[in-house]
Scaffold this active site. Sequence first.
Site, PDB file in Angstrom:
ATOM      1  N   LYS A  52       0.834  -1.122  -0.088  1.00 18.48           N
ATOM      2  CA  LYS A  52      -0.062  -0.090   0.026  1.00 18.48           C
ATOM      3  C   LYS A  52       0.678   1.198  -0.007  1.00 18.48           C
ATOM      4  O   LYS A  52       0.599   2.162  -0.797  1.00 18.48           O
ATOM      5  CB  LYS A  52      -0.970   0.094   1.304  1.00 18.48           C
ATOM      6  CG  LYS A  52      -1.937  -1.104   1.188  1.00 18.48           C
ATOM      7  CD  LYS A  52      -2.896  -1.304   2.435  1.00 18.48           C
ATOM      8  CE  LYS A  52      -3.642  -2.528   2.262  1.00 18.48           C
ATOM      9  NZ  LYS A  52      -4.369  -2.834   3.407  1.00 18.48           N
ATOM     10  N   GLN A  96      -4.490  -1.601   9.707  1.00 15.38           N
ATOM     11  CA  GLN A  96      -4.527  -3.106   9.233  1.00 15.38           C
ATOM     12  C   GLN A  96      -5.014  -3.936  10.046  1.00 15.38           C
ATOM     13  O   GLN A  96      -4.899  -4.282  11.235  1.00 15.38           O
ATOM     14  CB  GLN A  96      -3.032  -3.176   8.696  1.00 15.38           C
ATOM     15  CG  GLN A  96      -2.838  -4.612   8.111  1.00 15.38           C
ATOM     16  CD  GLN A  96      -3.290  -4.560   6.749  1.00 15.38           C
ATOM     17  OE1 GLN A  96      -3.260  -3.649   6.053  1.00 15.38           O
ATOM     18  NE2 GLN A  96      -4.078  -5.726   6.261  1.00 15.38           N
ATOM     19  N   ASP A 119     -11.016   2.701   4.415  1.00 16.23           N
ATOM     20  CA  ASP A 119     -11.034   1.364   4.424  1.00 16.23           C
ATOM     21  C   ASP A 119     -12.582   1.053   4.244  1.00 16.23           C
ATOM     22  O   ASP A 119     -13.014   0.051   3.849  1.00 16.23           O
ATOM     23  CB  ASP A 119     -10.435   0.529   5.372  1.00 16.23           C
ATOM     24  CG  ASP A 119      -9.353  -0.141   4.919  1.00 16.23           C
ATOM     25  OD1 ASP A 119      -8.769  -0.408   3.775  1.00 16.23           O
ATOM     26  OD2 ASP A 119      -8.533  -0.682   5.962  1.00 16.23           O
TER      27      ASP A 119
HETATM   28  C1  BQF Z   1      -2.240 -10.663  -5.992  1.00 19.57           C
HETATM   29  C2  BQF Z   1      -5.956  -8.826   2.764  1.00 19.57           C
HETATM   30  C3  BQF Z   1      -6.950 -10.881   4.112  1.00 19.57           C
HETATM   31  C4  BQF Z   1      -7.028 -10.139   5.346  1.00 19.57           C
HETATM   32  C5  BQF Z   1      -6.428  -8.920   5.305  1.00 19.57           C
HETATM   33  C6  BQF Z   1      -2.251  -8.441  -4.587  1.00 19.57           C
HETATM   34  C7  BQF Z   1      -2.661  -8.010  -2.331  1.00 19.57           C
HETATM   35  C8  BQF Z   1      -3.087  -9.383  -2.232  1.00 19.57           C
HETATM   36  C9  BQF Z   1      -3.025 -10.193  -3.466  1.00 19.57           C
HETATM   37  C10 BQF Z   1      -2.982  -7.221  -1.058  1.00 19.57           C
HETATM   38  C11 BQF Z   1      -5.712  -8.279   1.775  1.00 19.57           C
HETATM   39  C12 BQF Z   1      -5.755  -8.832   0.474  1.00 19.57           C
HETATM   40  C13 BQF Z   1      -5.107  -7.096   1.746  1.00 19.57           C
HETATM   41  C14 BQF Z   1      -2.397  -9.675  -4.524  1.00 19.57           C
HETATM   42  C15 BQF Z   1      -4.501  -6.250   0.645  1.00 19.57           C
HETATM   43  C16 BQF Z   1      -5.315  -8.057  -0.643  1.00 19.57           C
HETATM   44  O1  BQF Z   1      -1.554 -10.270  -6.867  1.00 19.57           O
HETATM   45  O2  BQF Z   1      -2.990 -11.552  -5.715  1.00 19.57           O
HETATM   46  C17 BQF Z   1      -2.270  -7.542  -3.484  1.00 19.57           C
HETATM   47  O3  BQF Z   1      -2.094  -6.326  -0.756  1.00 19.57           O
HETATM   48  N1  BQF Z   1      -4.146  -7.151  -0.360  1.00 19.57           N
HETATM   49  C18 BQF Z   1      -4.859  -6.476   3.179  1.00 19.57           C
HETATM   50  O4  BQF Z   1      -4.458  -5.464   3.239  1.00 19.57           O
HETATM   51  O5  BQF Z   1      -5.421  -7.097   4.308  1.00 19.57           O
HETATM   52  C19 BQF Z   1      -6.131  -8.337   3.986  1.00 19.57           C
HETATM   53  C20 BQF Z   1      -6.632 -10.285   3.028  1.00 19.57           C
END
Ligand code: BQF
Length: 303
Positions: A52, A96, A119
């Site tokens: 991010k 987060q 968010d």
């Molecule tokens: C990709 C997230 C579960 C719990 C908390 C690119 C992300 C993920 C995959 C990413 C996620 C999932 C995020 C890919 C942010 C998505 O190429 O497949 C990017 O950074 N995510 C999060 O901040 O918290 C989570 C999933």
Amino acid sequence: MQLIDGKKLAQEIKIEIADEVKKMVMSGKRTPHLVAVLVGDDGASRTYVNSKVKSCEEVGFKSTFIRLERDITENELLAQINTLNNDDAVDGFIIQLPLPKHIDEEKILLAIAPEKDVDGFHPTNVGRMTLNLPGYISATPKGILEMLNRYNIETEGKHCVVIGRSNIVGLPMSLLMQRRSKPGNCTVTICHSKTNDLSKYTLQADIIIAALGKPKFLTADMVKKGAVVIDVGITRVDDPSKKSGFKLLGDVDFEHVSKKCSYISPVPGGVGLMTVVSLLQNTLSAAKEEFYAKSMSFDVDNL
Ligand code: BQF
């Protein structure tokens, strides 16, 4: 089958955001500023926050990464949120998730000022989304809408099956898909862990959104020919052949399902990248005060 290329879309949208940031700054506005707060040092969470922050740099946002110790008290975190709520130099911030068990997530989300809640997890923003009012839409559902929109996938009158009912994906996604909008206007069925005979529903679906968190759960025999399949799963599994030591698996058995459907989003390179881009879009909206006026107090003398 056509691949819904999250990487290409995310890149496109980042260029659009970067252009807008340039224009904003030229017109004398301050650079949009996102703050990300990470409690503890869970590996996956750290990766997400890093990506991010990196994405902010790519579009010309200012970003601040605040890392707090895992054993911080709930009150200390609330104090941090209070500081961010009142800091005029911060347009939006995220806490987060998931948080350590000793911290009440609901209490934390309630403390975030809705106008900085990029968010879209605060009940005010969830309520606004539910009632079709302007507000921040949580990043993953927003990213999926953007995918459907940019690939011109028809949704009106279609049957959409959402698998999963989490607060951050399944629930908002199902509401957004049935809205009187484009994309939207679907007939939506929500399926979850207690659904009996899941295939009965998925086989009738024109659009399937799999968000349950079980690797390769959705198999070809569960999918109607020509369906649109959106894979929201991202489970980390060990893979010694990778530099990182793990790989990401989606909820969809891509190898077989891709042969049967009309469109499919891959993992990695699909919804996850759109999630990050949606957060940038929400931050831009915050900087532009698109949904909330920054000062909502009334000056009686001016009435
Ligand atoms: C990709 C997230 C579960 C719990 C908390 C690119 C992300 C993920 C995959 C990413 C996620 C999932 C995020 C890919 C942010 C998505 O190429 O497949 C990017 O950074 N995510 C999060 O901040 O918290 C989570 C999933």
